[in-house]
Design an enzyme around this catalytic site. Sequence first.
Site, PDB file in Angstrom:
ATOM      1  N   GLU A 170      -6.170  -7.461  -0.461  1.00 53.28           N
ATOM      2  CA  GLU A 170      -6.427  -7.295   0.977  1.00 53.28           C
ATOM      3  C   GLU A 170      -7.734  -6.536   1.159  1.00 53.28           C
ATOM      4  O   GLU A 170      -7.990  -5.555   0.454  1.00 53.28           O
ATOM      5  CB  GLU A 170      -5.281  -6.506   1.621  1.00 53.28           C
ATOM      6  CG  GLU A 170      -5.432  -6.379   3.127  1.00 53.28           C
ATOM      7  CD  GLU A 170      -4.393  -5.447   3.731  1.00 53.28           C
ATOM      8  OE1 GLU A 170      -3.180  -5.692   3.569  1.00 53.28           O
ATOM      9  OE2 GLU A 170      -4.811  -4.463   4.370  1.00 53.28           O
ATOM     10  N   GLU A 206       0.818  -1.215   0.000  1.00 48.75           N
ATOM     11  CA  GLU A 206       0.000   0.000   0.000  1.00 48.75           C
ATOM     12  C   GLU A 206       0.848   1.259   0.000  1.00 48.75           C
ATOM     13  O   GLU A 206       1.183   1.799   1.063  1.00 48.75           O
ATOM     14  CB  GLU A 206      -0.921   0.020   1.230  1.00 48.75           C
ATOM     15  CG  GLU A 206      -2.030  -1.009   1.170  1.00 48.75           C
ATOM     16  CD  GLU A 206      -3.008  -0.909   2.339  1.00 48.75           C
ATOM     17  OE1 GLU A 206      -2.787  -0.079   3.246  1.00 48.75           O
ATOM     18  OE2 GLU A 206      -3.988  -1.658   2.331  1.00 48.75           O
TER      19      GLU A 206
HETATM   20  C1  IDC Z   1      -2.769  -3.528  10.566  1.00 49.80           C
HETATM   21  C2  IDC Z   1      -3.022  -4.686  11.508  1.00 49.80           C
HETATM   22  C3  IDC Z   1      -2.656  -4.288  12.908  1.00 49.80           C
HETATM   23  C4  IDC Z   1      -1.217  -3.805  12.922  1.00 49.80           C
HETATM   24  C5  IDC Z   1      -1.020  -2.682  11.916  1.00 49.80           C
HETATM   25  C6  IDC Z   1       0.438  -2.262  11.813  1.00 49.80           C
HETATM   26  O1  IDC Z   1      -4.372  -5.093  11.398  1.00 49.80           O
HETATM   27  O2  IDC Z   1      -2.829  -5.390  13.788  1.00 49.80           O
HETATM   28  O3  IDC Z   1      -0.879  -3.352  14.197  1.00 49.80           O
HETATM   29  O4  IDC Z   1      -1.437  -3.109  10.634  1.00 49.80           O
HETATM   30  O5  IDC Z   1       0.562  -1.053  11.158  1.00 49.80           O
HETATM   31  C7  IDC Z   1      -3.960  -1.916   5.885  1.00 49.80           C
HETATM   32  C8  IDC Z   1      -2.623  -2.563   5.902  1.00 49.80           C
HETATM   33  C9  IDC Z   1      -2.519  -3.558   7.022  1.00 49.80           C
HETATM   34  C10 IDC Z   1      -3.198  -3.038   8.269  1.00 49.80           C
HETATM   35  C11 IDC Z   1      -4.691  -2.937   7.968  1.00 49.80           C
HETATM   36  C12 IDC Z   1      -5.539  -2.480   9.157  1.00 49.80           C
HETATM   37  O6  IDC Z   1      -2.275  -3.152   4.672  1.00 49.80           O
HETATM   38  O7  IDC Z   1      -1.157  -3.786   7.259  1.00 49.80           O
HETATM   39  O8  IDC Z   1      -3.004  -4.000   9.277  1.00 49.80           O
HETATM   40  N1  IDC Z   1      -4.879  -2.030   6.847  1.00 49.80           N
HETATM   41  O9  IDC Z   1      -5.119  -1.214   9.578  1.00 49.80           O
HETATM   42  N2  IDC Z   1      -4.423  -1.115   4.944  1.00 49.80           N
HETATM   43  C13 IDC Z   1      -5.639  -0.664   5.328  1.00 49.80           C
HETATM   44  C14 IDC Z   1      -5.950  -1.242   6.538  1.00 49.80           C
END
Ligand code: IDC
Length: 516
Positions: A441, A353
């Site tokens: 995702e 992302e």
């Molecule tokens: C989130 C995880 C969370 C972790 C965080 C780290 O759910 O547990 O602490 O990342 O930065 C994304 C990302 C994905 C995110 C997720 C939710 O690709 O890594 O995971 N998210 O925030 N893009 C949109 C949402």
Amino acid sequence: MKEKKGFIIAIVALVLIVAGLVAYIVIDKNKDKNEKADVTTEATTEVTTEAKATADEAEEETTEAKKEKNTEKKFACYATIAAENNWQDGDKYVYQFTVDIHNDSDEDISDWEVKISGFDGGEMGDSWNGEYKISSGTLSATAVDYNGTVAAHSTTNLGFQVKFDSSDKAEADKTPVLYVSGEEYKVVKEEPTTQSDDEKKASKKEKKEPESGTPLDNHGKLSIKGTDIVDKNGDPYQLKGVSTHGLAWFPDYINKDAFQTLRDDWGANLIRLAMYTAENGGYCEGGDQAKLKSLVDDGVEYATDLGMYVIIDWHILHDLTPTAHQDEAIAFFDEMSAKYADYDNVLYEICNEPNGSTTWSDVKGYAEEVIPVIRANDKDAIIIVGTPTWSQDVDQAAADPITGEENIAYTTHFYAATHKDNIRSKVKTAHDKGLCVFISEFSICDASGNGGIDYDSADDWFEMINDYNLSYAGWNLSNKDETSSLISSSCDKKSGWTDDELSETGKWLKSQISGE
Ligand code: IDC
């Protein structure tokens, strides 16, 4: 009306929070360490000079020096800022921010200061947990008596309001930079290790025949035809599955029984292996690279043995732009694509992302460097390319797609409670222009990966997904206490989950994939 306004503010705040202008800084934990790091850099240079004399000796020493450097990098500390809310007060626009100082290192830090530019024309309003001043557009925050020390493995939270004359001024980029004892903590860059041709040959995996009746046996090598992923017979095929959480954080879910449960009980044909690059323990910023690669290898082997497809995901996030670690990405994908060149089930996702101020042209430039490296080893595997704004701007990719390459898909990610028609319309634009969109995702909660589930929005998304034959992977295979985790937080099992042991999101995704 009031409720609606509150809801809109909440949504805007949420987007801003997630947009939360994140600076990720890996530190040498104090001045002393900084000096030590300099010595290490010098040592590396010296070693490189000597290396010219005896190749073998040099290689050993370079490895030693790198190990030393890696140890330094384990001390990680960074500050993040989130725009929480804003409102009008007379002729002023008041913006409220919170700042977190994360100390992921093994030692306490004190004498800290966070400096954040982008506050031109701003005037301090209410504030808490810090001393603040704005000078020449830079806001500086220092400790009050009780939070002067941020203990090892803890986070300190600060908050403040700034008043602006116009909302335009408030929109400027705000990137926090952390100082400790007057020294700025900087990313320590590590030279990527590149494999020689001999090493590549030696680590190349021989193709295995898939077990009969598995998805891989039935559908073989996939490719892209127009907007569709098609199977070996040229028939449209849909990949449906699950993304792991960060491999470094939830390694126990990388096991064959887990993948088999997803294949047999859920009907999944896809696993995405999410390897963070920047977050603490990430591949490029302090992570144990050998361990991470062995988790990727295990994941690919389990998926292959089960006849499932598997995505190797270079999970950029807090590093904002894929160009931040482009050299490492090139070395990594060179190694992976050489190793799995003969496999028919491996897909490469080259940047999860892109976000912050990263443009499509930045991402495209990066892709144009990484894709040929993969292609030199593996001429036709599907490569998935992320898009700006956390992989939401697939319309921008459609306006200026990568040319001269086959089997390229472009990413849309959505979190159903946050992303709705506005993002779906981008998918439609891209689809209408003939792009293959891949939902590598998504979840059905909000963009933080937490919060409430929006089933109606999820249904709207899945109508489009199935209409357009889009492939997808649901975030995330863990029991972390957050809405997007697929396993209930009270369940410690790492495979063989009953429906009762799934989270609400897990139950929903299972029924979506299995069609039951
Ligand atoms: C989130 C995880 C969370 C972790 C965080 C780290 O759910 O547990 O602490 O990342 O930065 C994304 C990302 C994905 C995110 C997720 C939710 O690709 O890594 O995971 N998210 O925030 N893009 C949109 C949402």
